[in-house]
Design an enzyme around this catalytic site. Structure first.
Site: not given
Ligand code: PMP
Length: 404
Positions: A121, A198, A362
Site C-alpha cells: 500500500h 504491515d 492506494c
Molecule cells: N496498509 C494496508 C495494507 C492497508 O490496506 C491500509 C489501508 N487501506 C493501510 C496500510 C493504511 O491504513 P490507514 O489508512 O488506516 O492508516
C-alpha cells in the site's frame, strides 16, 4: 471446529441490522463496528471521561487505567511480551511514518537499501521514499512472479549487507496475497536487515503472534479490525524502541522539560506526544476483545468458504476474472473486466445495495505491475454470508450482460 454462521455476528453490528438489505463487501477499506465497541466508547465518555496520565483526580486515574488496560489488550491480542512495546498511533500509516522518521532517520544513511514488496500500500512506500530523499538511502521494489507472488529468488539476489530494512505486507489489500513472512523474515535477518510487517489487512483475519513471527516492527489500524477510526498501533522490539529518538515533541512524551534541556519518557510514551485518542483506545480494545470471544478458526474457515464460492461463481461469468491466484490468500479479491469499466459495474452493484471498492486501492505500483488502471475489489469479513456472495454474483452477471 464449530461452523460459523454470519447471522449471529451480523446481529452484533447496528449498521448492518438497521440497513438489513445492505451487503457490505468493503471491509478492507473499513469494517463495520459491533455494538460492543460503540457501548465501550459511550460508557467511557459517560462514566470516566478525563485526560490520561495527568489528572490529580479520581476520573483521571480511572481514564489512565482504562487507556493502559487497552494497551494491554492490544499487546495480548498480538502476543507481545510486554505492553510497553505497543505504541498507539493514529493508524497503520502514522505507525510507518513513526518508524521511518525515528528509526530510519537515526539509523539510515546514504548507500543503505530499503527493499519494499511490490504488493505494498502507498502507506508502506511513500514514507520510505521521503526518508530516502532525506538520507540518501535507496528504495528498491521486490518484484512479483508471473503468478503474482512475491519473487523470493529476486529477493534473495537483492539482499546484501547494504539492506537495512525489508517492508512487506501480511496480506495484500488488493489481491489478498499472504506472502511467506517467516521465510522473508529469516532471509532478511540473515543479512542483518530489519523487517517491518504491515498487518493492516491481516489482523481481522489471521492470528498474529509477534513472538512466533520474529518481525522487528508490526503496524495496524483499529478501524480495519472492527474498531474505531483515529487509532492504530506500532509494535516493535523493545531494544529498537529504546534506541529510537522521539519523532514529535509535546506533552506526555517527556521525563523533564527545562530551557536548559529536555529528557524524554521511556517507550511507549516517548512516541505519544500530545493527548492520545484514549476513548478510541478503549473502543479498540473492545473490538479486539469482541473478536477474541468469537471462534476465530471458524471465522477463518467461513471466510475461506465464501472466497471459494466467489471464485467458483466468477469462473462461470463471462467478461470477468479474479487477478492472481497466489498460493496463500486471504478473503480479498480484485476483479478485472474484459470490456466493462469497474466504476460502471460498482454503480450497478451500489444500486442493488452491494458495497464494493473500485480504483487503484492506494497501490499504484502494484496496479502498474498488474497492467490495470483500477480493479473492483470484493473484501469479505466475519459478518458476510453465502447469501451476500450469491447476490453479488447474480447482480454482477446481470450487469455484465447489460453492459456487453
Ligand atoms: N496498509 C494496508 C495494507 C492497508 O490496506 C491500509 C489501508 N487501506 C493501510 C496500510 C493504511 O491504513 P490507514 O489508512 O488506516 O492508516
Amino acid at each position: 471446529m464449530s461452523v460459523w454462521s454470519a447471522a449471529q455476528p451480523r446481529a452484533c453490528f447496528p449498521l448492518l441490522t438497521q440497513q438489513s438489505e445492505l451487503i457490505w463487501l468493503d471491509s478492507a477499506a473499513t469494517t463495520q463496528k459491533p455494538l460492543a465497541v460503540l457501548d465501550a466508547e459511550r460508557a467511557f465518555y459517560e462514566q470516566i471521561n478525563a485526560n490520561v496520565h495527568r489528572g490529580a483526580h479520581r476520573l483521571g486515574h480511572a481514564a489512565t487505567e482504562a487507556f493502559e488496560a487497552a494497551r494491554s489488550s492490544v499487546a495480548h491480542f498480538i502476543n507481545s511480551p510486554s505492553r510497553q512495546q505497543v505504541v498507539f498511533t493514529r493508524g497503520a500509516t502514522e505507525a510507518i511514518n513513526l518508524v521511518a522518521h525515528s528509526w530510519g532517520g537515526s539509523q539510515l544513511q546514504a548507500g543503505d537499501e530499503i527493499l519494499i514488496s511490490m504488493l505494498e500500500h502507498h502507506a508502506d512506500i511513500v514514507p520510505w521514499q521521503m526518508l530516502a530523499a532525506r538520507t540518501g538511502a535507496m528504495v528498491k521494489p521486490i518484484p512479483l512472479t508471473d503468478a503474482l507472488e512475491l519473487d523470493l529468488d529476486a529477493l534473495a539476489a537483492m539482499l546484501s549487507p547494504r539492506t537495512r530494512l525489508v517492508c512487506v505486507t501480511a496480506m495484500s489489500n488488493v489481491l489478498g496475497t499472504r506472502p511467506p513472512l517467516s521465510r522473508i523474515i529469516a532471509m532478511a535477518h540473515a543479512v542483518g536487515a530489519r523487517v517491518l510487517v504491515d498487518a493492516a489487512q491481516a489482523l481481522a483475519h489471521d492470528v498474529i503472534d509477534v513472538q512466533a513471527l520474529d518481525a522487528d516492527f508490526l503496524v495496524f489500524s483499529a478501524h480495519k479490525v472492527f474498531g474505531p477510526t483515529g487509532i492504530g498501533a506500532l509494535w516493535a522490539r523493545m531494544e529498537l524502541l529504546e534506541a529510537m529518538p522521539p519523532w514529535q515533541g509535546g506533552g506526555e512524551m517527556i521525563a523533564r522539560v527545562s530551557f536548559d534541556g529536555t529528557t524524554y519518557a521511556p517507550p511507549p510514551l516517548r512516541f505519544e506526544a500530545g493527548t492520545p485518542a484514549f476513548a478510541q483506545a478503549v473502543g479498540f480494545a473492545a473490538a479486539l476483545n469482541w473478536l477474541q470471544q468469537q471462534d476465530r478458526s471458524a471465522i477463518a474457515a467461513h471466510e475461506t468458504a465464501l472466497y471459494q464460492q466467489l471464485a467458483a461463481g466468477i469462473a462461470h461469468i463471462d467478461g470477468v476474472h479474479i487477478l492472481g491466484a497466489p498460493h496463500d490468500k486471504g478473503p480479498i479479491a480484485s476483479l478485472a473486466f474484459a470490456t466493462a469499466h469497474p466504476y460502471d459495474v460498482a454503480q450497478f452493484l451500489d444500486n442493488a445495495d452491494i458495497a464494493v471498492r473500485v480504483g487503484n486501492h492506494c497501490a499504484e505500483p502494484l496496479m502498474q505491475a498488474l497492467q490495470q488502471h483500477g480493479t473492483l475489489r470484493v473484501s469479505i469479513a466475519a459478518y458476510n454470508s453465502a447469501h451476500d456472495i450469491t447476490r453479488l454474483l447474480a447482480v454482477l452477471a446481470e450487469t455484465l450482460e447489460l453492459l456487453a
